[in-house]
Scaffold this motif. Structure first.
Motif, short mmCIF file in Angstrom:
data_model
loop_
_atom_site.label_atom_id
_atom_site.label_comp_id
_atom_site.label_asym_id
_atom_site.label_seq_id
_atom_site.Cartn_x
_atom_site.Cartn_y
_atom_site.Cartn_z
N SER A 33 0.81 -1.22 0.00
CA SER A 33 0.00 0.00 0.00
C SER A 33 0.85 1.26 0.00
O SER A 33 0.35 2.34 0.29
CB SER A 33 -0.96 -0.02 1.20
OG SER A 33 -1.94 -1.00 1.01
N CYS A 36 3.55 1.66 -3.99
CA CYS A 36 2.66 0.68 -4.61
C CYS A 36 3.27 0.14 -5.90
O CYS A 36 4.31 0.60 -6.36
CB CYS A 36 1.30 1.31 -4.88
SG CYS A 36 0.51 1.93 -3.39
N THR A 161 -5.99 4.98 4.39
CA THR A 161 -5.11 3.94 3.87
C THR A 161 -4.97 2.77 4.83
O THR A 161 -4.81 1.63 4.41
CB THR A 161 -3.72 4.53 3.58
OG1 THR A 161 -3.86 5.69 2.76
CG2 THR A 161 -2.84 3.53 2.86
N SER A 187 -4.59 8.20 -0.94
CA SER A 187 -5.01 6.89 -1.50
C SER A 187 -6.31 7.00 -2.27
O SER A 187 -6.88 5.98 -2.66
CB SER A 187 -5.15 5.86 -0.37
OG SER A 187 -3.90 5.57 0.20
N ALA A 191 -8.18 7.50 -8.05
CA ALA A 191 -9.06 6.34 -7.88
C ALA A 191 -10.47 6.78 -7.55
O ALA A 191 -11.34 5.95 -7.30
CB ALA A 191 -8.53 5.42 -6.78
N LYS A 208 1.40 6.31 -4.37
CA LYS A 208 0.17 5.55 -4.18
C LYS A 208 -0.41 5.09 -5.52
O LYS A 208 0.14 4.21 -6.15
CB LYS A 208 -0.84 6.38 -3.38
CG LYS A 208 -0.36 6.70 -1.96
CD LYS A 208 -0.25 5.46 -1.10
CE LYS A 208 0.10 5.81 0.34
NZ LYS A 208 0.23 4.62 1.18
N VAL A 209 -1.52 5.68 -5.96
CA VAL A 209 -2.24 5.14 -7.11
C VAL A 209 -1.41 5.17 -8.39
O VAL A 209 -1.60 4.33 -9.27
CB VAL A 209 -3.58 5.87 -7.30
CG1 VAL A 209 -4.37 5.29 -8.46
CG2 VAL A 209 -4.43 5.76 -6.02
N LEU A 287 -8.56 4.74 -14.84
CA LEU A 287 -7.90 4.35 -13.59
C LEU A 287 -8.93 3.91 -12.55
O LEU A 287 -8.73 2.92 -11.84
CB LEU A 287 -7.06 5.50 -13.05
CG LEU A 287 -5.92 6.01 -13.93
CD1 LEU A 287 -5.17 7.14 -13.22
CD2 LEU A 287 -4.96 4.88 -14.28
N ALA A 291 -9.23 0.18 -10.68
CA ALA A 291 -9.27 -0.01 -9.23
C ALA A 291 -10.57 -0.68 -8.80
O ALA A 291 -10.57 -1.59 -7.95
CB ALA A 291 -9.09 1.34 -8.52
N THR A 321 -8.92 1.01 -3.19
CA THR A 321 -7.46 0.93 -3.33
C THR A 321 -6.86 0.14 -2.16
O THR A 321 -6.41 -0.98 -2.34
CB THR A 321 -6.84 2.34 -3.42
OG1 THR A 321 -7.23 3.12 -2.28
CG2 THR A 321 -7.27 3.04 -4.70
N TRP A 373 -3.42 -3.95 -1.71
CA TRP A 373 -3.56 -2.78 -2.56
C TRP A 373 -4.24 -3.18 -3.87
O TRP A 373 -3.80 -4.10 -4.55
CB TRP A 373 -2.20 -2.15 -2.85
CG TRP A 373 -2.32 -0.88 -3.64
CD1 TRP A 373 -2.09 -0.72 -4.96
CD2 TRP A 373 -2.73 0.40 -3.13
NE1 TRP A 373 -2.32 0.60 -5.33
CE2 TRP A 373 -2.70 1.29 -4.23
CE3 TRP A 373 -3.10 0.87 -1.87
CZ2 TRP A 373 -3.05 2.64 -4.09
CZ3 TRP A 373 -3.44 2.21 -1.74
CH2 TRP A 373 -3.41 3.08 -2.84
N GLY A 375 -5.18 -0.69 -6.23
CA GLY A 375 -5.15 0.48 -7.09
C GLY A 375 -4.93 0.14 -8.56
O GLY A 375 -4.69 -1.02 -8.93
#
Length: 399
Positions: A33, A36, A161, A187, A191, A208-209, A287, A291, A321, A373, A375
């Protein structure tokens, strides 16, 4: 014997008997997470290198920073009214810049339902010593959003998160609010379709994403946040890396590619690769779809598995995510927290030893469990392949 006793006995038998090791592994076993997973197809040789070894203030260096900012704006559908800047210290640095520079002008409300929200409470109450109202809920739940006092500045996380709980939308944020809405969205950005007119400050990090590198944060300011910066001077001194005004005016250069300190141009080139990959996936909505598909695939496995449950109580507020899972009640019956954490550690170690999944243990401050995770940089096929491995690792660890 009651009707439920045989079922309980069967479940106990199932715990003791480990299934066969799955034949298929996730092609990319990266489920951390943060940082990522890199996007599919990423490789270091694919990064542009012309800006490496050059000053970030050179024409080339600055143009690459501005390009990263421009593509970010395009994907996020950021309105022209909002400024975007790259800042030091990852998401934490971006949040702290906002808290230290803007809070104190009016009363504040701090909302926390996981460890990072708790961290912002500590910073505001114990470091800045602001007499803020603190609204908390336990892991897996949201506080009553409708009861928020918008005469105060409000600090909250969009997507917790470490708890897997996110706000469902921005409908609870009024247009006529008096205070600022300050949102740690690290996070959630890329997303979720964020309601920019409801958010005065938004922060996130590349790690992150987007699957980018750590150490760099992004700070987005709406018009009301800029007005606060230009009309209010905090009572406490500000470190250089937090200063966004000079002579009572916003330092516009921060939001035009003139970073406060020296960024890693390698990290900039890395995130440009991810951003351009994102465009190829259909931008923001592509995206989000990726996710959502990943979270749905993991949820299908959870629903079919009796030893695991979602930590987030309400499906409407479950993250797409950072999906956090807890053990079913019968699994932890008679186990103290230390024993549960030992079980988590063993599951994670078994999976890593098999190169089937990396970094799936829950966050250290969260209830013992797993965190997967989901994502956009993760492939759904890898989530589907992960389920049997989680099952194998759990039963092997319990055996």
């Amino acid at each position: 014997m009651t009707d439920t006793a045989p079922a309980a006995a069967n479940r106990a038998d199932a715990i003791r008997e480990a299934p066969a090791k799955p034949a298929t592994k996730p092609a990319r076993p990266f489920f951390s997470s943060g940082p990522c997973a890199k996007p599919p197809g990423w490789h270091a040789d694919g990064l542009a290198t012309g800006s490496l070894g050059r000053s970030h203030r050179s024409k080339l260096g600055k143009s690459r920073i501005v390009h990263a900012m421009d593509v970010t704006r395009r994907i996020l559908k950021l309105p022209a009214t909002h400024r975007l800047g790259i800042v030091p210290g990852s998401d934490t640095g971006a949040v702290e810049m906002a808290l230290w520079s803007m809070l104190g002008a009016r009363p504040a409300t701090m909302m926390a339902w996981e460890s990072f929200g708790e961290g912002w409470v500590t910073d505001v109450v114990k470091q800045l010593k602001i007499d803020a109202k603190v609204v908390k809920s336990g892991y897996g739940e949201l506080p009553d959003l409708a009861a928020t006092d918008w005469s105060t500045d409000l600090v909250f996380t969009w997507n917790g998160t470490t708890s897997g709980v996110r706000v469902p939308n921005g409908d609870w944020i009024p247009d006529d609010r008096q205070g600022l809405s300050i949102c740690d969205a690290t996070s959630g950005v890329f997303a979720a379709d964020l309601p920019w007119d409801k958010l005065d400050v938004v922060t996130f990090s590349w790690q992150k994403v987007l699957g980018g590198e750590g150490a760099h944060g992004v700070l987005i300011l709406g018009p009301r946040a800029v007005e606060r910066l230009e009309s209010y001077v905090p009572a406490w001194p500000l470190p250089k890396i937090f200063r966004m005004t000079k002579g009572g005016k916003l330092i516009e250069g921060i939001f035009k590619g003139e970073t406060i300190n020296t960024p890693s141009m390698l990290a900039v080139e890395d995130v440009i690769w991810s951003l351009e990959w994102a465009l190829g996936q259909g931008g923001l909505y592509g995206l989000i779809d990726r996710a959502d598909a990943n979270a749905a695939a993991l949820d299908a496995w959870v629903q079919a598995t009796d030893w695991i449950e979602h930590l987030a109580v309400d499906p409407a507020t479950r993250s797409n995510t950072s999906v956090c899972l807890k053990f079913a009640p019968y699994v932890v019956e008679g186990l103290d927290e230390e024993a549960q954490l030992a079980l988590v550690k063993k599951i994670a170690a078994l999976l890593e030893a098999e190169d089937a999944a990396y970094d799936v243990a829950g966050y250290r401050d969260a209830p013992p469990g797993l965190r997967i995770w989901c994502g956009a940089t993760v492939d759904t096929a890898d989530i589907e392949a992960l389920g049997p491995w989680l099952d194998w690792a759990f039963h092997t660890a319990r055996a």
